[in-house]
Each structure stands twice: as structure tokens, then as C-alpha cells.
Write an enzyme that holds these catalytic residues in place. Structure first.
Site, PDB file in Angstrom:
ATOM      1  N   ALA A 193      54.613  -3.498  50.959  1.00 33.16           N
ATOM      2  CA  ALA A 193      53.286  -3.686  50.378  1.00 33.16           C
ATOM      3  C   ALA A 193      52.272  -3.746  51.508  1.00 33.16           C
ATOM      4  CB  ALA A 193      53.237  -4.984  49.570  1.00 33.16           C
ATOM      5  N   CYS A 194      51.013  -3.685  51.153  1.00 30.37           N
ATOM      6  CA  CYS A 194      49.974  -3.878  52.160  1.00 30.37           C
ATOM      7  C   CYS A 194      50.103  -5.287  52.713  1.00 30.37           C
ATOM      8  CB  CYS A 194      48.595  -3.696  51.551  1.00 30.37           C
ATOM      9  SG  CYS A 194      48.224  -1.978  51.173  1.00 30.37           S
ATOM     10  N   GLY A 195      49.640  -5.459  53.922  1.00 30.73           N
ATOM     11  CA  GLY A 195      49.831  -6.772  54.517  1.00 30.73           C
ATOM     12  C   GLY A 195      48.622  -7.270  55.251  1.00 30.73           C
TER      13      GLY A 195
ATOM     14  N   HIS B 286      43.482   1.007  56.434  1.00 29.05           N
ATOM     15  CA  HIS B 286      43.633   1.412  55.032  1.00 29.05           C
ATOM     16  C   HIS B 286      43.383   0.269  54.050  1.00 29.05           C
ATOM     17  CE1 HIS B 286      47.498  -0.495  55.767  1.00 29.05           C
ATOM     18  NE2 HIS B 286      47.605  -0.629  54.467  1.00 29.05           N
ATOM     19  N   ARG B 287      43.299  -0.953  54.519  1.00 25.12           N
ATOM     20  CA  ARG B 287      43.115  -2.100  53.629  1.00 25.12           C
ATOM     21  C   ARG B 287      41.764  -2.096  52.924  1.00 25.12           C
ATOM     22  NH1 ARG B 287      46.183  -5.542  51.654  1.00 25.12           N
ATOM     23  NH2 ARG B 287      44.874  -7.294  52.106  1.00 25.12           N
TER      24      ARG B 287
END
Length: 59
Positions: A16-18, A46-47
Site C-alpha cells: 500500500a502507499c506509505g 505519488h502520494r
């Protein structure tokens, strides 16, 4: 000697995004810590949501 558990454990890994966090465990300030934090920001680009031209974002 007492056992100290590591700060990282692979059992918490998931796809997952972090977030990124950089600290000096002894609380010492350094340019190296800031440089490491900036590298995280570059990797997490990219967040933030961006417009079609990639010029503005929400983050």
C-alpha cells in the site's frame, strides 16, 4: 544484557502507499537526517493528487 526488539519487523509489511520517517534514535540533529528525509519526499511524490499537467497537487 537485555534484549531490545528491532524497530522494523517484516510481519507488518503490506502492499500500500506509505509514509516515511527519519529520526536519529539519540535525538541528535544532523544534515544527514535532513538529506534522508528529502530522499523520502522524492520517493513519495505519488502520494499527492496532481492535476493533468502534473504542476499542482493537494499534498
Amino acid at each position: 544484557m537485555s534484549y531490545v526488539s528491532p524497530l522494523y519487523s517484516s510481519r507488518f509489511e503490506h502492499d500500500a502507499c506509505g509514509i516515511g520517517a527519519v529520526v536519529d534514535i539519540r535525538g541528535q540533529k544532523s544534515h544527514g537526517t535532513v538529506d534522508s528525509a528529502l530522499k523520502i519526499v522524492e520517493k513519495l511524490e505519488h502520494r499527492a493528487g496532481k492535476d493533468a499537467a502534473g504542476e499542482t497537487g493537494d499534498g
